[in-house]
Motif scaffolding. Structure first.
Motif, PDB file in Angstrom:
ATOM      1  N   CYS A  84     -31.944 -32.004  -2.875  1.00 31.07           N
ATOM      2  CA  CYS A  84     -33.366 -31.719  -2.663  1.00 31.07           C
ATOM      3  C   CYS A  84     -33.992 -31.152  -3.923  1.00 31.07           C
ATOM      4  O   CYS A  84     -33.302 -30.581  -4.768  1.00 31.07           O
ATOM      5  CB  CYS A  84     -33.529 -30.746  -1.490  1.00 31.07           C
ATOM      6  N   ALA A  88     -37.856 -27.148  -2.795  1.00 26.49           N
ATOM      7  CA  ALA A  88     -37.332 -27.184  -1.434  1.00 26.49           C
ATOM      8  C   ALA A  88     -36.086 -26.329  -1.316  1.00 26.49           C
ATOM      9  O   ALA A  88     -35.859 -25.671  -0.285  1.00 26.49           O
ATOM     10  CB  ALA A  88     -37.038 -28.627  -1.023  1.00 26.49           C
ATOM     11  N   TRP A 109     -37.094 -27.451   8.343  1.00 29.49           N
ATOM     12  CA  TRP A 109     -36.651 -27.818   6.988  1.00 29.49           C
ATOM     13  C   TRP A 109     -35.509 -28.829   7.079  1.00 29.49           C
ATOM     14  O   TRP A 109     -35.504 -29.837   6.362  1.00 29.49           O
ATOM     15  CB  TRP A 109     -36.193 -26.570   6.221  1.00 29.49           C
ATOM     16  N   CYS A 110     -34.540 -28.562   7.957  1.00 26.83           N
ATOM     17  CA  CYS A 110     -33.396 -29.470   8.096  1.00 26.83           C
ATOM     18  C   CYS A 110     -33.854 -30.856   8.565  1.00 26.83           C
ATOM     19  O   CYS A 110     -33.361 -31.882   8.077  1.00 26.83           O
ATOM     20  CB  CYS A 110     -32.379 -28.883   9.059  1.00 26.83           C
ATOM     21  N   ALA A 113     -35.568 -32.654   5.628  1.00 22.95           N
ATOM     22  CA  ALA A 113     -34.595 -33.119   4.640  1.00 22.95           C
ATOM     23  C   ALA A 113     -33.837 -34.333   5.157  1.00 22.95           C
ATOM     24  O   ALA A 113     -33.589 -35.291   4.416  1.00 22.95           O
ATOM     25  CB  ALA A 113     -33.629 -31.985   4.298  1.00 22.95           C
ATOM     26  N   ALA A 120     -28.858 -30.757   1.111  1.00 18.60           N
ATOM     27  CA  ALA A 120     -29.074 -29.353   0.764  1.00 18.60           C
ATOM     28  C   ALA A 120     -28.340 -29.039  -0.536  1.00 18.60           C
ATOM     29  O   ALA A 120     -27.334 -29.674  -0.868  1.00 18.60           O
ATOM     30  CB  ALA A 120     -28.563 -28.460   1.885  1.00 18.60           C
ATOM     31  N   ILE A 142     -27.649 -33.813   6.200  1.00 11.25           N
ATOM     32  CA  ILE A 142     -28.027 -33.226   4.905  1.00 11.25           C
ATOM     33  C   ILE A 142     -26.896 -32.464   4.244  1.00 11.25           C
ATOM     34  O   ILE A 142     -26.985 -32.161   3.042  1.00 11.25           O
ATOM     35  CB  ILE A 142     -29.247 -32.292   5.053  1.00 11.25           C
ATOM     36  N   PHE A 516     -41.081 -31.186  -0.629  1.00 11.09           N
ATOM     37  CA  PHE A 516     -40.298 -32.418  -0.626  1.00 11.09           C
ATOM     38  C   PHE A 516     -41.025 -33.579  -1.301  1.00 11.09           C
ATOM     39  O   PHE A 516     -40.393 -34.458  -1.866  1.00 11.09           O
ATOM     40  CB  PHE A 516     -39.956 -32.817   0.809  1.00 11.09           C
TER      41      PHE A 516
END
Length: 522
Positions: A84, A88, A109-110, A113, A120, A142, A516
């Motif tokens: 990322c 982010a 967020w997860c 992504a 991550a 991720i 992002f």
């Protein structure tokens, strides 16, 4: 003459440790003569730091007397996608540090992504790993391969990850449940047959768990086994079977419920002398019986104050009855006649539960239309009440999301605040961009309106929940900030806090997306 002693050359450990503590991006470069200064990928401070730490560890283990086979190399990491953007990653670090208060944003967020197909950052994997049980799918996408690699590396070996359990008859209850669910996905009939063969040897808690797991690929072929579970000696097993059977609309269980519903409710049609017909609903309250209890229909103590125990039995029967049992007449006729009768409350509750279970849009539309007319005083023989308003809102929540949005948008333009608030209390988990902007327009009008309207809005705490459901766009965030800035000076502090929270939540959610998709992530 004073003897001079030369200190042993530092091995660079202190500089590496300092870099780990203050952050690879902020740490000054190591000394030029540092033994491990050139390790790691160029231009990647975090990767270089990890490489230096690994080399330092091997260097310090070199004199520990370990056999060569004790230092088995770990296979290379399997990277699931590009890492990322830095913005982010910084956001993820803040969310992880915030703890439970930021759980919603961390989950978002997860999801973002995972949708973007990025992973991550490596330096946050240990902090992210504990959340795998909460959000297994997005975290697997991720960070799953890297967390698995890290687990193997920290365990001190390069063993291959254990394959998923194939034998559902062994292991902990959780392992057995997962293995049986996977078996059920692969072979629904085979899994059910295997469960039937071993069922009586299982303990009650495990029997309930396995019956619940039949929810995976549930079908009408499961009905005979579930019927047998209605006679199980464990109440949890019986309850699990009753829940699943209620979803099988062609099962013997459904047929029994349909027969009971037709006995309890009957539409009588009479012809008028001058032409036309009239309809009346005849209600026969059911009696308590062992056969009813076997199907989970029993008197509830609280029903003594809500129409009586027999009315409660009627409500539960209707809630479990397949809607095709009422196909002799249009849904609208059943609902209208019920509202005009003595037992309107239990019948309506039963219908609402049945429509919710079957997710039938035609019944949902009929309920919404009739209850809306009743609340507005346009249904003869029915007096508008606050209870009808709330029932209308609950019925509308059963509509497809787009239809619910159109209904409430129409109410924004012409309905009273109390009516709109009742419907917003049952909003779907996420709403469209168009609806978000329409609701913000309505909020702006209410927050600048009379004090009574503002107070009614503030007491519901709906603004807080709206921040989680709203479409997180730049326009929405700007509009929320404008609502807060334009609040009248005499606005209630509770309302002010809610408006501030809405502006903050939307601002953060918009910024997360910018992390992002902004210049760094482009």
């Amino acid at each position: 003459m004073v003897a001079r002693t030369t200190a042993p050359a530092a091995d660079g450990w202190e500089a590496t440790l300092a870099a780990a503590l203050i952050g690879a991006d902020r740490a000054p470069p190591g000394p030029e003569d540092e033994a491990f200064a050139d390790l790691g990928p160029a231009g990647d401070p975090a990767g270089s730091l990890l490489a230096r730490l690994a080399a330092q560890g091997i260097h310090r283990l070199a004199g520990a007397g370990l056999a060569a086979e004790a230092l088995t190399p770990v296979p290379p990491r399997d990277l699931p996608g590009p890492e990322c953007p830095p913005a982010a990653a910084a956001r993820l670090a803040l969310l992880l540090a915030a703890g439970p208060s930021a759980r919603s944003r961390l989950e978002e967020w997860c999801d973002l992504a995972a949708e973007a197909g990025i992973r991550a950052p490596a330096w946050l994997l240990p902090a992210l790993a504990p959340y795998r049980s909460l959000w297994p799918r997005p975290i697997e996408r991720i960070a799953g391969p890297e967390i698995a690699w890290l687990d193997r590396a920290c365990a001190g070996g390069a063993a291959e990850p254990e394959p998923p359990a194939q034998d559902w008859t062994e292991g902990t209850p959780a392992v057995r449940r997962d293995a049986f669910a996977a078996f059920r996905e692969r072979d629904p009939d085979g899994a059910r047959a295997a469960l039937e063969a071993a069922f009586r040897s299982e303990k009650a808690e495990m029997r309930q768990t396995l019956v619940d797991t039949l929810d995976v690929t549930l079908g009408e072929a499961d009905a005979p086994f579930l019927e047998a579970c209605l006679d199980d000696r464990a109440s949890g097993v019986r309850a699990a079977a009753q829940r699943l059977l209620a979803r099988l609309t062609r099962s013997p269980f459904a047929a029994r419920m349909a027969a009971r519903a037709r006995t309890a409710l009957a539409v009588e049609t009479k012809r008028r002398l001058l032409g036309g017909t009239t309809h009346a609903l005849t209600v026969t309250l059911p009696e308590e019986a062992p056969a009813l209890a076997r199907d989970g229909i029993e008197p509830r103590p609280y029903r003594q104050k809500a129409g009586g125990a027999r009315a409660g039995l009627l409500q539960e029967i209707l809630a479990q009855t397949p809607l095709h049992a009422f196909a002799d007449h249009p849904p609208r006729l059943w609902i209208e006649l019920a509202l005009r009768g003595e037992w309107a409350a239990p019948i309506l509750e039963g219908f609402l539960a049945a429509v919710r279970r079957e997710d039938d849009p035609n019944w949902a539309r009929a309920l919404t239309a009739v209850l809306g007319e009743a609340h507005s005083g346009r249904l003869s023989g029915v007096r508008p009440t606050n209870e009808l308003r709330d029932d209308w809102a609950r019925a509308a929540a059963l509509l497809p999301d787009a239809e619910w949005e159109r209904l409430v948008e129409d109410l924004f333009r012409k309905a009273a605040v109390e009516v709109i608030l009742a419907h917003l209390a049952h909003a779907p988990p996420a709403v469209s961009e168009r609806f978000t902007l329409a609701q913000l327009d309505w909020l702006a009008a209410v927050t600048r309106g009379p004090a009574g309207m503002r107070d009614a809005l503030g007491r519901t705490w709906l603004i807080d929940r709206f921040g989680e459901r709203a479409w997180p766009g730049e326009d929405a965030a700007a509009q929320a900030a404008a609502i807060l800035a334009r609040l009248p000076g005499d606005a209630d502090e509770r309302l002010r806090r809610q408006c501030a929270g809405l502006a903050d939540i939307l601002d953060v959610r918009v910024a997360m997306r910018r992390d992002f998709t902004g210049p760094e992530g482009a």
